[in-house]
Design a protein around this motif. Structure first.
Motif, short mmCIF file in Angstrom:
data_model
loop_
_atom_site.label_atom_id
_atom_site.label_comp_id
_atom_site.label_asym_id
_atom_site.label_seq_id
_atom_site.Cartn_x
_atom_site.Cartn_y
_atom_site.Cartn_z
N VAL A 107 0.93 -1.21 0.12
CA VAL A 107 -0.02 -0.10 0.02
C VAL A 107 0.82 1.32 0.17
O VAL A 107 1.95 1.43 0.48
N VAL A 108 0.29 2.13 -0.69
CA VAL A 108 0.96 3.54 -0.89
C VAL A 108 0.13 4.63 -0.13
O VAL A 108 -1.19 4.75 -0.42
N ASP A 109 0.43 5.62 0.85
CA ASP A 109 -0.47 6.85 1.02
C ASP A 109 0.33 7.54 1.70
O ASP A 109 1.48 7.60 2.20
N ASN A 110 0.11 9.02 1.73
CA ASN A 110 0.75 10.19 2.32
C ASN A 110 -0.17 10.65 3.58
O ASN A 110 0.16 11.69 4.02
N PHE A 111 -1.21 9.84 3.85
CA PHE A 111 -2.13 10.16 4.95
C PHE A 111 -2.74 11.71 4.71
O PHE A 111 -3.23 12.35 5.83
N ALA A 112 -2.98 12.18 3.49
CA ALA A 112 -3.74 13.28 3.38
C ALA A 112 -5.01 13.40 3.91
O ALA A 112 -5.43 14.46 4.51
N ARG A 113 -5.79 12.05 3.67
CA ARG A 113 -7.06 12.35 4.24
C ARG A 113 -7.12 12.32 5.61
O ARG A 113 -7.97 12.99 6.26
N ARG A 114 -6.06 12.04 6.48
CA ARG A 114 -6.06 12.02 7.89
C ARG A 114 -5.85 13.58 8.28
O ARG A 114 -6.32 14.28 9.23
N LYS A 115 -5.12 14.29 7.16
CA LYS A 115 -4.78 15.65 7.63
C LYS A 115 -6.25 16.51 6.92
O LYS A 115 -6.35 17.63 7.75
N TYR A 116 -6.94 15.90 6.33
CA TYR A 116 -8.30 16.83 6.14
C TYR A 116 -8.92 16.79 7.14
O TYR A 116 -9.73 17.88 7.83
N ASP A 117 -9.03 15.76 8.09
CA ASP A 117 -9.72 15.46 9.29
C ASP A 117 -9.45 16.69 10.08
O ASP A 117 -10.18 17.27 10.72
N GLU A 118 -7.83 16.64 10.47
CA GLU A 118 -7.41 17.88 11.28
C GLU A 118 -7.80 19.28 10.96
O GLU A 118 -8.29 19.97 11.39
N GLU A 119 -7.84 19.30 9.59
CA GLU A 119 -8.34 20.78 8.99
C GLU A 119 -9.74 21.02 9.02
O GLU A 119 -10.03 22.17 9.47
N LEU A 120 -10.44 20.14 9.05
CA LEU A 120 -12.00 20.19 9.18
C LEU A 120 -12.72 19.84 10.44
O LEU A 120 -13.82 20.16 10.63
N GLY A 121 -11.67 19.60 11.40
CA GLY A 121 -12.13 19.46 13.00
C GLY A 121 -13.19 18.34 12.91
O GLY A 121 -14.29 18.38 13.57
N SER A 122 -12.86 17.21 11.84
CA SER A 122 -13.78 16.22 11.85
C SER A 122 -12.96 14.73 12.41
O SER A 122 -11.70 14.93 12.18
N GLN A 123 -13.64 13.61 12.21
CA GLN A 123 -12.90 12.18 12.28
C GLN A 123 -13.78 10.97 11.74
O GLN A 123 -15.07 11.55 11.84
N SER A 124 -13.30 10.05 11.40
CA SER A 124 -14.24 8.90 10.99
C SER A 124 -14.94 8.60 12.36
O SER A 124 -14.62 8.52 13.68
N LEU A 125 -16.23 8.19 12.24
CA LEU A 125 -17.19 7.81 13.24
C LEU A 125 -16.69 6.75 13.99
O LEU A 125 -16.57 6.42 15.04
#
Ligand code: NAD
Length: 383
Positions: free
Chosen positions: A29-47
């Protein structure tokens, strides 16, 4: 086969990596964890709480005995992409690694530019790495049904036979997308089709519908293998969001009259479609397109279905539509290619919806209510 899954830390990439590994493929797998950073930016998280990728990978090793090497880096960095392809030597690259929320791309200029740069440049780097390092590699690319929009004619699988002024040709099906995110996918599709023509690349473009569900045969083997479940107005896909709103006693937020009809599919079918595409590669020079969806529903119908199945009162609110889209329209999509390869769809049954309620109940303390109301407006252009 050796399969490199780009975006392998995401909602769909992670369960797909597990599914392919479980079916005997060598997966990385390849990832840069951008999705986890959008969570920080939006003050959100996976349920549902999700583990770090390293914990997930270690858990899979414990559960299955199989290794999934991880490559952490950004697809817009060509050196990283080339190095990864050189090192892992994949037969197939499955590409999920893009910014995938339409509302995120419509926040303002900066987010639109980020989305198109991230998606289009990342995909071009992947294409060049394939063409230069090993043109035999099969690219399986995630597109979206949103590329087509809602034309007033039947939607074919990627291609259209056109007769014009007495002459005929086979053309890419015309696209009428509804956001800068969807446009990035159209640009990718065009770039890939061009790569097939000029370099003889082999590619499958999967125009995927809206995905619902949170569990697959593999993710349920251990809580550390769980995939994300988004509910917010930016990243939450419609059925998942409605289920969460119902459990929280919040009104289901239908935009406009809810006549918008979209193609949908169960996450268990997503991972199976990916397996079928990987195991049955496109030919050299072929740009193969599948419409990866199993059913169509209007947004209003989905809200009514959730309200009907939930054991408790549910209110449906019809909000002013923040998006610019047709309120009522024709929608008839051809989607036979994956079924011909052997897909046995899970239809949106009562059981699926009901199975989501307890997942939400268990995790409802994690919800940020503020994030459930749509704030991004399509018609306002902001810097
Ligand atoms: P996601 O955001 O959960 O996963 C995407 C992953 O890609 C994330 O982990 C992110 O960190 C990674 N990523 C993004 N940019 C990257 C970059 N430059 N370099 C490396 N990694 C990068 O999204 P998802 O819901 O799993 O969707 C996966 C793919 O499927 C997307 O391309 C999306 O457009 C497509 N798709 C999803 C849906 C859906 O309903 N979820 C519907 C249609 C199409």
């Amino acid at each position: 086969m050796r399969v490199l899954v780009l975006g392998g830390d995401g909602y769909l990439g992670w369960p797909t990596a597990l599914h392919l590994s479980d079916r005997g493929h060598e997966v990385a797998v390849v990832d840069n964890f951008a999705r986890r950073k959008y969570d920080e930016e939006l003050g959100s998280q996976s349920l549902v709480a999700i583990e770090d990728l390293s914990v997930r990978v270690a858990a899979w090793k414990e559960v299955s005995g199989k290794e999934i090497p991880m490559y952490v880096g950004d697809l817009v960095e060509a050196d990283f992409v080339y190095q990864t392809v050189r090192e892992f030597q994949p037969d197939t690259i499955v590409h999920f690694g893009e910014q995938r929320a339409a509302p995120y791309s419509m926040i303002d200029r900066e987010h639109a530019v980020y989305t198109q740069y991230n998606n289009v440049v990342g995909n071009l780097n992947v294409m060049y790495a394939i063409a230069e390092l090993n043109p035999e590699i099969h690219l399986v690319k995630l597109g979206t049904m949103g590329e087509y929009g809602t034309p007033n004619i039947d939607i074919e699988e990627g291609w259209l036979e056109v007769e014009h002024n007495g002459r005929k040709d086979r053309m890419l099906f015309p696209k009428k997308p509804g956001s800068f995110y969807h446009l990035s996918k159209v640009h990718d599709s065009h770039n890939i089709e061009f790569g097939c023509r000029i370099w003889g690349m082999r590619a499958t473009d999967l125009n995927q519908g809206v995905v619902y569900g949170q569990q697959t045969e593999q993710t349920i083997r251990d809580p550390r293998l769980a995939t994300r479940f988004d509910y917010d107005a930016i990243f939450g896909t419609v059925l998942n969001r409605f289920v969460i709103q119902a459990v929280l006693g919040q009104p289901l937020t239908v935009y406009g009259k809810g006549g918008q009809t979209r193609g949908m599919l169960d996450i268990r079918d997503t991972v199976e479609c990916l397996r079928l595409a990987v195991e049955n590669p496109a030919d050299r020079g072929e740009f193969r397109v599948f419409n990866q969806m199993t059913e169509s529903y209007s947004v209003k119908h989905i809200a009514e279905l959730v309200a009907e199945r939930f054991a408790g009162p549910v209110q449906i609110d019809y909000l002013e539509n923040p998006r610019v889209e047709q309120a009522e329209h024709y929608y008839n999509v051809k989607h036979t290619g994956l079924v011909e390869l052997g897909l046995k769809p899970h239809f949106l049954s009562d059981t699926l919806i009901e199975s989501l309620f307890p997942i939400v109940e268990e995790n409802k303390h994690r919800v940020n209510m503020e994030n459930m109301l749509p704030k991004v407006k399509w018609a306002s252009a902001k810097n």
